[in-house]
Enzyme design. Structure first.
Site, PDB file in Angstrom:
ATOM      1  N   ARG A  71       0.820  -1.222   0.000  1.00  0.00           N
ATOM      2  CA  ARG A  71       0.000   0.000   0.000  1.00  0.00           C
ATOM      3  C   ARG A  71       0.849   1.265   0.000  1.00  0.00           C
ATOM      4  O   ARG A  71       0.511   2.259  -0.657  1.00  0.00           O
ATOM      5  CB  ARG A  71      -0.917  -0.011   1.221  1.00  0.00           C
ATOM      6  CG  ARG A  71      -1.834   1.197   1.271  1.00  0.00           C
ATOM      7  CD  ARG A  71      -2.959   0.970   2.260  1.00  0.00           C
ATOM      8  NE  ARG A  71      -3.947   2.041   2.205  1.00  0.00           N
ATOM      9  CZ  ARG A  71      -4.165   2.891   3.208  1.00  0.00           C
ATOM     10  NH1 ARG A  71      -3.476   2.802   4.319  1.00  0.00           N
ATOM     11  NH2 ARG A  71      -5.079   3.828   3.078  1.00  0.00           N
ATOM     12  N   HIS A  75       0.445   4.284  -2.619  1.00  0.00           N
ATOM     13  CA  HIS A  75       0.203   5.682  -2.242  1.00  0.00           C
ATOM     14  C   HIS A  75       1.326   6.614  -2.687  1.00  0.00           C
ATOM     15  O   HIS A  75       1.118   7.810  -2.821  1.00  0.00           O
ATOM     16  CB  HIS A  75      -0.052   5.800  -0.734  1.00  0.00           C
ATOM     17  CG  HIS A  75      -1.460   5.457  -0.363  1.00  0.00           C
ATOM     18  ND1 HIS A  75      -2.148   6.086   0.647  1.00  0.00           N
ATOM     19  CD2 HIS A  75      -2.327   4.556  -0.889  1.00  0.00           C
ATOM     20  CE1 HIS A  75      -3.375   5.584   0.732  1.00  0.00           C
ATOM     21  NE2 HIS A  75      -3.503   4.642  -0.175  1.00  0.00           N
ATOM     22  N   ASP A  76       2.507   6.057  -2.910  1.00  0.00           N
ATOM     23  CA  ASP A  76       3.580   6.880  -3.482  1.00  0.00           C
ATOM     24  C   ASP A  76       3.361   7.063  -4.976  1.00  0.00           C
ATOM     25  O   ASP A  76       3.790   8.059  -5.566  1.00  0.00           O
ATOM     26  CB  ASP A  76       4.939   6.203  -3.254  1.00  0.00           C
ATOM     27  CG  ASP A  76       6.096   7.065  -3.743  1.00  0.00           C
ATOM     28  OD1 ASP A  76       6.088   8.281  -3.455  1.00  0.00           O
ATOM     29  OD2 ASP A  76       6.996   6.539  -4.417  1.00  0.00           O
ATOM     30  N   GLY A  79       2.567   9.102  -8.879  1.00  0.00           N
ATOM     31  CA  GLY A  79       3.767   9.867  -9.143  1.00  0.00           C
ATOM     32  C   GLY A  79       4.879   9.187  -8.360  1.00  0.00           C
ATOM     33  O   GLY A  79       5.258   9.663  -7.298  1.00  0.00           O
ATOM     34  N   ASP A  81       7.861   8.593  -6.820  1.00  0.00           N
ATOM     35  CA  ASP A  81       9.078   9.387  -6.635  1.00  0.00           C
ATOM     36  C   ASP A  81       9.545   9.400  -5.189  1.00  0.00           C
ATOM     37  O   ASP A  81      10.354  10.252  -4.803  1.00  0.00           O
ATOM     38  CB  ASP A  81       8.847  10.828  -7.115  1.00  0.00           C
ATOM     39  CG  ASP A  81       7.778  11.537  -6.299  1.00  0.00           C
ATOM     40  OD1 ASP A  81       7.126  10.868  -5.461  1.00  0.00           O
ATOM     41  OD2 ASP A  81       7.598  12.754  -6.472  1.00  0.00           O
ATOM     42  N   SER A  83       8.166  10.507  -2.759  1.00  0.00           N
ATOM     43  CA  SER A  83       7.814  11.724  -2.019  1.00  0.00           C
ATOM     44  C   SER A  83       7.053  11.383  -0.742  1.00  0.00           C
ATOM     45  O   SER A  83       7.124  12.112   0.247  1.00  0.00           O
ATOM     46  CB  SER A  83       7.009  12.685  -2.897  1.00  0.00           C
ATOM     47  OG  SER A  83       5.881  12.031  -3.429  1.00  0.00           O
ATOM     48  N   ASN A 101      -3.174   9.277   4.269  1.00  0.00           N
ATOM     49  CA  ASN A 101      -1.976   8.589   4.767  1.00  0.00           C
ATOM     50  C   ASN A 101      -1.845   8.587   6.294  1.00  0.00           C
ATOM     51  O   ASN A 101      -1.361   7.623   6.876  1.00  0.00           O
ATOM     52  CB  ASN A 101      -0.715   9.237   4.175  1.00  0.00           C
ATOM     53  CG  ASN A 101      -0.677   9.142   2.653  1.00  0.00           C
ATOM     54  OD1 ASN A 101      -1.282   8.243   2.072  1.00  0.00           O
ATOM     55  ND2 ASN A 101       0.015  10.062   2.013  1.00  0.00           N
ATOM     56  N   HIS A 201      -6.298  -5.903  -2.086  1.00  0.00           N
ATOM     57  CA  HIS A 201      -7.030  -6.061  -0.825  1.00  0.00           C
ATOM     58  C   HIS A 201      -7.261  -7.527  -0.487  1.00  0.00           C
ATOM     59  O   HIS A 201      -8.083  -7.843   0.365  1.00  0.00           O
ATOM     60  CB  HIS A 201      -8.352  -5.279  -0.873  1.00  0.00           C
ATOM     61  CG  HIS A 201      -8.158  -3.789  -0.887  1.00  0.00           C
ATOM     62  ND1 HIS A 201      -9.176  -2.889  -1.094  1.00  0.00           N
ATOM     63  CD2 HIS A 201      -7.044  -3.029  -0.711  1.00  0.00           C
ATOM     64  CE1 HIS A 201      -8.700  -1.640  -1.056  1.00  0.00           C
ATOM     65  NE2 HIS A 201      -7.407  -1.702  -0.831  1.00  0.00           N
ATOM     66  N   THR A 202      -6.545  -8.407  -1.095  1.00  0.00           N
ATOM     67  CA  THR A 202      -6.487  -9.804  -0.663  1.00  0.00           C
ATOM     68  C   THR A 202      -5.556  -9.960   0.538  1.00  0.00           C
ATOM     69  O   THR A 202      -5.483 -11.020   1.143  1.00  0.00           O
ATOM     70  CB  THR A 202      -5.999 -10.723  -1.815  1.00  0.00           C
ATOM     71  OG1 THR A 202      -5.891 -12.066  -1.312  1.00  0.00           O
ATOM     72  CG2 THR A 202      -4.621 -10.324  -2.342  1.00  0.00           C
ATOM     73  N   ASP A 254      -9.576  -9.248   3.618  1.00  0.00           N
ATOM     74  CA  ASP A 254      -9.957 -10.551   3.068  1.00  0.00           C
ATOM     75  C   ASP A 254      -9.955 -11.528   4.237  1.00  0.00           C
ATOM     76  O   ASP A 254      -8.929 -12.150   4.523  1.00  0.00           O
ATOM     77  CB  ASP A 254      -8.949 -10.956   1.979  1.00  0.00           C
ATOM     78  CG  ASP A 254      -9.084 -12.415   1.567  1.00  0.00           C
ATOM     79  OD1 ASP A 254     -10.148 -13.024   1.817  1.00  0.00           O
ATOM     80  OD2 ASP A 254      -8.115 -12.941   0.983  1.00  0.00           O
ATOM     81  N   SER A 257      -8.260 -15.135   4.326  1.00  0.00           N
ATOM     82  CA  SER A 257      -6.796 -15.298   4.246  1.00  0.00           C
ATOM     83  C   SER A 257      -6.114 -13.925   4.199  1.00  0.00           C
ATOM     84  O   SER A 257      -5.655 -13.495   3.151  1.00  0.00           O
ATOM     85  CB  SER A 257      -6.406 -16.128   3.017  1.00  0.00           C
ATOM     86  OG  SER A 257      -6.919 -15.537   1.837  1.00  0.00           O
ATOM     87  N   ASP A 262      -3.883 -14.286  -2.649  1.00  0.00           N
ATOM     88  CA  ASP A 262      -4.583 -15.243  -3.518  1.00  0.00           C
ATOM     89  C   ASP A 262      -5.739 -14.510  -4.197  1.00  0.00           C
ATOM     90  O   ASP A 262      -5.800 -13.285  -4.158  1.00  0.00           O
ATOM     91  CB  ASP A 262      -5.080 -16.436  -2.672  1.00  0.00           C
ATOM     92  CG  ASP A 262      -5.923 -15.974  -1.491  1.00  0.00           C
ATOM     93  OD1 ASP A 262      -6.407 -14.809  -1.508  1.00  0.00           O
ATOM     94  OD2 ASP A 262      -6.109 -16.763  -0.548  1.00  0.00           O
TER      95      ASP A 262
END
Ligand code: HEM
Ligand SMILES: *[C@@H]1O[C@H](CO)[C@@H](O)[C@H](O)[C@H]1NC(C)=O
Length: 334
Positions: A71, A75-76, A79, A81, A83, A101, A201-202, A254, A257, A262
């Site tokens: 994640r 979220h980086d 772009g 970089d 940041s 964040n 999101h597994t 999930d 698991s 998966d």
């Protein structure tokens, strides 16, 4: 010595650029401008091993960190970089405390620590954003997910996006699917990428406040979200009682698991047990629902498509050439 031998093999048909590539980036007259899978092969040959060991140690210590690293990379990457790794200072506002964040994105210390290991082996050579990109790949692989080739040579940004721009660019779990899709398409991703990458999101967890509105009074109806399965609802109401005190409790994205990469994210959606409103919303549109159905039936299709979409994600807005810099520490610009 190997270099001299190779130079003897030089013929005019061998390109000038190939000869240049024999030199370490640090001494080459044109150190930048490439972006490929072998970028650090000569300048930092153990990079992949250092990153793999760093991620392995972090996961050993905290199972959830694999999901968190994936994640962090996402979220980086509206772009890519690095940041997101920059700390706030008196006269600089970074992205760590931007709404999507703050108290949510995790794994910064893991990247800082891998970077320190990499600096010991090959100082000033490897960008933080390349380390983060490799770490996300290793995290998925360690969790049982697919491998994908990571092109290298990204450079670290000198600035951070503003709070408003981070919030405007990253998807929110409570906005409609069309809005989420629009945020992906402006970055060059398509509707299929939305479905495939949501499959991340597994693994991992979400805090109750990100989905609690589905459990008690959905959109002012006084009823739970009708697209949420009844027994999943009961479980989630137990985990997230209808009080502010439960806001930061965790539920697995999930539940069958939470640590395994998966395709069960998609089988969950088929059974109406998706956790976030934005997850279950993929069943509410015929185009996205048909991708969900395929991925729920064909795990290899999901693996292959996820790998391909991750390559696209990790190349969004990269800095190469003389842009940006190679940060010495990931939490501040040089
Ligand atoms: C499609 C739009 C998306 C939305 C609305 C969304 C939203 C969220 C939210 C609300 C959380 C829980 C955060 C918290 O409670 O602190 C979360 C967790 C997570 N997201 Fe997404 N996400 C999206 C796409 C993605 C993508 C594209 C990836 C990666 C490729 C990703 C990877 C993850 C992971 C692995 C977690 C669990 C993190 C952990 O346990 O630390 N998400 N997401
Ligand atoms: C979705 O996008 C539309 C058009 O850009 C905007 O007006 C609306 O506020 C957005 N909805 C949410 C919930 O963010």
């Amino acid at each position: 010595m190997g270099r001299n031998k190779l130079l003897l093999l030089y013929t005019p048909t061998v390109s000038f650029l190939f000869i240049l590539s024999l030199f370490d980036p640090i001494v080459s007259p044109f150190p930048y401008g490439q972006f490929d899978n072998n970028y650090y092969d000569r300048s930092c040959p153990y990079l992949p091993v250092i990153v793999r060991n760093g991620v392995r140690a972090a996961v050993w210590n905290d199972n959830r960190i694999a999901a968190s690293l994936l994640r962090l990379h996402f979220h980086d990457c509206f772009g890519c970089d690095a940041s997101i790794l920059l700390d706030d200072t008196d006269d600089f506002k970074g992205e760590k405390n931007a709404l999507p964040n703050r108290k949510s994105v995790r794994g910064y210390e893991v990247i800082d620590s891998i970077k320190a290991d990499v600096e010991r082996a090959c100082p000033w050579i490897v960008s933080c954003v390349d380390i983060l990109t490799l770490a996300a790949r290793e995290a998925v692989l360690l969790s049982g997910g697919p491998f994908w080739p990571v092109q290298l040579g990204r450079r670290d940004g000198l600035t951070a996006a503003s709070e408003a721009s981070v919030s405007a660019q990253l998807p929110s779990p409570i906005e409609p699917l069309e809005n989420i899709t629009a945020k992906f398409t402006v970055k060059g991703l398509d509707i299929k990428d939305v479905v495939v990458l949501s499959g991340a999101h597994t693994v991992g967890f979400a805090q109750c406040f990100t989905f609690k509105h589905r459990l008690f009074n959905f959109k002012g109806s006084g009823q739970p979200d009708p697209t949420l399965d009844a027994s999943a609802l009961t479980n989630l109401q137990n985990t997230c009682p209808n009080q502010d005190a439960s806001n930061n409790k965790l539920a697995p994205l999930d539940s069958p698991s939470a640590y395994r990469f998966d395709n069960s994210y998609y089988t969950n959606l088929m059974r109406n047990t998706g956790l976030l409103e934005s997850d279950q919303a993929l069943m509410g549109d015929p185009t996205t629902a048909s991708f969900v159905r395929s991925y729920s039936m064909y795990p290899y299709l999901f693996s292959n498509d996820f790998a391909a979409s991750m390559v696209k994600l990790s190349n969004i807005g990269v800095l190469t050439g003389a842009d940006g810099q190679i940060r010495r520490v990931c939490s501040s610009v040089n």
